[in-house]
Enzyme design. Sequence first.
Site, PDB file in Angstrom:
ATOM      1  N   PHE A 108      20.424 -37.787 -10.385  1.00 11.95           N
ATOM      2  CA  PHE A 108      18.965 -37.639 -10.508  1.00 11.95           C
ATOM      3  C   PHE A 108      18.654 -36.682 -11.657  1.00 11.95           C
ATOM      4  CE2 PHE A 108      18.586 -33.325  -8.882  1.00 11.95           C
ATOM      5  CZ  PHE A 108      19.780 -33.156  -8.220  1.00 11.95           C
TER       6      PHE A 108
ATOM      7  N   PHE B 140      17.708 -33.345 -12.666  1.00 10.89           N
ATOM      8  CA  PHE B 140      18.830 -33.343 -13.599  1.00 10.89           C
ATOM      9  C   PHE B 140      20.050 -32.792 -12.866  1.00 10.89           C
ATOM     10  CE2 PHE B 140      14.911 -32.712 -16.031  1.00 10.89           C
ATOM     11  CZ  PHE B 140      14.958 -33.795 -16.890  1.00 10.89           C
TER      12      PHE B 140
END
Lengths: 160, 560
Positions: free
Chosen positions: A78, A80
């Site tokens: 995802f 980050f």
Amino acid sequence: MEHQEHVIERYERAWIFFGLAMIAVFIILVGYLMLTMGNTNPVGAGRIDATKVRTEGDFANPRVEQIGNEYVAYVQAFAFGYLPAEMRFKVGRKVTFYITSPDVQHSFHVHNTNINVQVIPGEIAKVSYTFTRPGEYPIICNEYCGIGHANMISKLIVEP
Amino acid sequence: MAVKTLFNYDAYASAPEKKYALYMMMLGFAALALGTFFGPFQAMNYGGLDLYPLLKPVFQNYYQGLTLHGVLNAIVFTQLFAQTIMVYLPARELGLRPNMTLAWVSFWMALGGLLLAAVPLLLNEASVLYTFYAPLQAHWAFYLGAAIFVLSSYLSIYLVLDMWARWRRANPGKITPLATFMAVTFWLMWFLASLGLVVEALFLIAWSFGLVAGVDPLLMRTLFWYTGHPIVYFWLLPAYTLAYVTLPRLAGGKLVSDPLARLVFILFLLFSVPVGFHHQFADPGIAPYWKMIHTVLTMLVAVPSLITAFTIAASLEVAGRANGGKGLLGWIGALPWNNPTVLAFLLGFLAFIPGGAGGMVNASFNLNQNVHNTVWIPGHFHLQVGTLVTMAAMGTAFWLIPHLTGKPLVARGMAVASQWLWFLGMFIMTFALHWMGFLYAIPRRAHISASPIAMEAYKESAAWMALNIVAGVILFIAALLFFYVIFATALQNRREPGQVLPEVPFTEVMSKPEGSGLAQLTERVWFWFGLAVVLVVLAYGPVLFQMFTNMNPVPGQRLW
């Protein structure tokens, strides 16, 4: 000039033959090694509603499961980072990763291995690998995913 | 009033296509100048040095700069250069004038599309990089502007096909002259290749206007790479054309084989397009056997480049020997290295050799796993497009701008220096990037210099990173010299027609097309185009059909 032209044409034919033979050898080698040396190219393992990755199904509970002598890992890439945040495996056992994204494209590149997966929202990627050396392996996102892309580095640990 | 003379209509009254070619090319170099400005910043980033804060508040972040670098250099400059060379050369060769109304429409479309896309790019509303992968979502003006820009190339296709048809009506039964043959096959290849991007743009425009809630990211990727690999031949073939039809003459020799050059372009027409999955080896959702088919086709597209390597090298040897070179390698030294155009091509082709070898690695289904999306990849394409293609364009500008304007080249010494420095800088940088990607898995297009986490993770590659800083400085100087030379040449007041090439330096050939069975075979261009369409349908049809009928839309995100 006429003579020179014929000399060039002879070399020309030899060079084209050499080129074609080289290409043929490369194609055969790629095919042979894919079949015999353990294929770590990712494959698709079905599709998923990207907007529900975080709330439903296996990826809502990112985890490593041990099944007999093998592992199965459900991984969310995802912005980050990666979930689970830390993965541990015993050396010499087969690990099958299932990876997807709840937002944008990412990747799952495990340094010092042949694992390099394009993570595409909506798609579930599957790749299997057996770690033969214990240690820490960095996991790197190598697909641009936004302003925090360069920070998107995690690791997995292979225990002896 | 330097600017005024550029707009001096009298100089082009007898040859309006010269003015068209000049404007197309100078717009391309202006785009290249802005795009290249960000290059050293990128090189510094991979040296661990973050200079982007210096650009605030004009440019917001690394990814905005990188988007401008990629879009302006790889899409805008390359297409405008193709629209210059691949229209102007056939016009000169056939002695025909392209339809000037449509030629100017294509120029204004390109400029208009560029300006429209530039607004969100400059406002950080479209920092989605050159690949604009969904579901990262840019402002609609970016997609619409880019689409108008690309569609302007369809007018160039028409301009060339129209000139070719007129020539054939006047010369029935004759073999098409070489540069025109290359331009025709080139534009047909581009028409087939561009369809993926055009269809993708339709989705993205509708999505960015909010007409559809989501797009399928895998389908968008697949359409992008349908065009995204053949586009590299769209960049490369103008350079090859110039190398075939002008370089032997400029070096003092002849092209050794005309029919073989035609075969090369037919092979590119056939094999350029059905190869895109080799950019998607790491993707889920495409079966491995399709990827293997594209591996084989990708390997085959190396063949025309191998033939080109032979033909160009042999033609240069003929030139070197004609200039007095003796012995096995003496002809190399006898080439006109002091001619900035010849120098640019020689150095560019030198870089193309390791670049091509690296390309074989990328094309290999299994080896690709080790380098996919690492800095190896920008290392690879900066040898190909950043060195050979760009240097072919820069080198050609050194005679083409004087030829088009009647204004002699200024600062020839700086022109020569710019090419040596460009080659040196690119060689150092790409060498470092290859190793950083392969050995240390450093990801491409990541703002690592601003990330302590990243700098810690990649600290073992510090020595290679230092090379990027050195290369960034060298390339910055090279770019300053080059852009000074071309803009000072184009904007000066002095017109001295006696000091410029009055005609395009078309080469003579040793092995001629007349009487060649191969040349007769390649002359059936529409047959080969039909075969190329069939190949594309076979290699892409089933996969695309399945993707179009099973779309899995994902909403857009803005994460920069």
